[in-house]
Design an enzyme around this catalytic site. Structure first.
Site, short mmCIF file in Angstrom:
data_model
loop_
_atom_site.label_atom_id
_atom_site.label_comp_id
_atom_site.label_asym_id
_atom_site.label_seq_id
_atom_site.Cartn_x
_atom_site.Cartn_y
_atom_site.Cartn_z
N GLU A 91 -10.20 6.23 -5.77
CA GLU A 91 -10.42 6.30 -7.22
C GLU A 91 -10.84 7.72 -7.62
O GLU A 91 -10.46 8.22 -8.68
CB GLU A 91 -11.45 5.26 -7.67
CG GLU A 91 -11.08 3.80 -7.35
CD GLU A 91 -9.75 3.36 -7.95
OE1 GLU A 91 -9.35 3.87 -9.01
OE2 GLU A 91 -9.07 2.50 -7.34
N ASP A 124 -1.08 7.28 -8.00
CA ASP A 124 -0.95 6.32 -6.90
C ASP A 124 0.32 6.57 -6.10
O ASP A 124 1.32 7.08 -6.62
CB ASP A 124 -0.91 4.89 -7.46
CG ASP A 124 -2.27 4.41 -7.88
OD1 ASP A 124 -3.23 4.58 -7.10
OD2 ASP A 124 -2.38 3.87 -9.00
ZN LIG Z 1 -5.08 4.12 -7.68
#
Ligand SMILES: [Zn+2]
Length: 196
Positions: A123, A132
């Site tokens: 995070e 991501d």
């Molecule tokens: Zn993520």
């Protein structure tokens, strides 16, 4: 027909001439130019250890930005908050003087079996401007839940560290995105992960 056939090798020639300049790690900045990003972990409860380990892992890997606890919560550039849902984070790069970032450390990911330090370091990668990459290997942080809960790696890959250093390489660091974007990370158990 001859003209068409002649075009094909030419087109292939274009596609194989891929740039290779993007992999080089930028030279470290002078100490004075390192961007310090401060965080507030006062609302993160049981995540405190994971937060400090995650920050330590990032600091060991990158040169142009440094994560440090804020001297007072109000002055922090971003905040960690413990929640009962899925983790979700402001997509950076967060910069001093810009809007404040928020990392929600969601208990649901822990309940699915994922390691708190890996979740926190992943995070934090969003705060530093990384997207991501769920299909990536365990050696990447941004692969998140992709490699499954047995993957406890909490250190960025060399490529991830290099990208963060590029994000903070400019004199005034990277410009913050104009529109605020929040990345929501479901960290489903493997059975669920394969269902979509
Ligand atoms: Zn993520």
């Amino acid at each position: 027909m001859a003209a068409v056939a002649a075009l094909i090798p030419a087109m292939l020639g274009v596609t194989t001439a891929t740039a290779s300049a993007h992999t080089a790690h930028p030279a470290p900045k002078a100490d004075a130019a390192v961007v310090t990003l401060t965080y507030d972990a006062s609302q993160a409860g049981q995540w405190a250890g994971a937060i400090s380990q995650g920050a330590q892992n990032w600091n060991a890997a990158v040169h142009n930005v440094r994560l440090e606890p804020a001297t007072s919560p109000g002055s922090a550039n971003f905040v960690y908050v413990a929640t009962s849902g899925w983790p979700q984070t402001t997509l950076g790069p967060i910069v001093p003087g810009g809007r404040r970032g928020e990392v929600q450390l969601g208990q649901e990911a822990v309940d699915e079996g994922y390691a708190m330090t890996r979740i926190t370091a992943h995070e934090t990668g969003h705060i530093l401007g990384l997207p991501d990459d769920y299909s990536g290997p365990c050696s990447e942080l941004m692969s998140g839940h992709g490699p499954g809960p047995s993957c406890t790696n909490a250190k960025p890959s060399a490529a991830e560290a290099a990208q963060v250093d590029r994000n903070y390489a400019g004199d005034a660091a990277a410009p913050a995105p104009k529109r605020q974007q929040i990345v929501i990370d479901a960290w489903p158990a493997p059975a669920l992960a394969g269902a979509h």
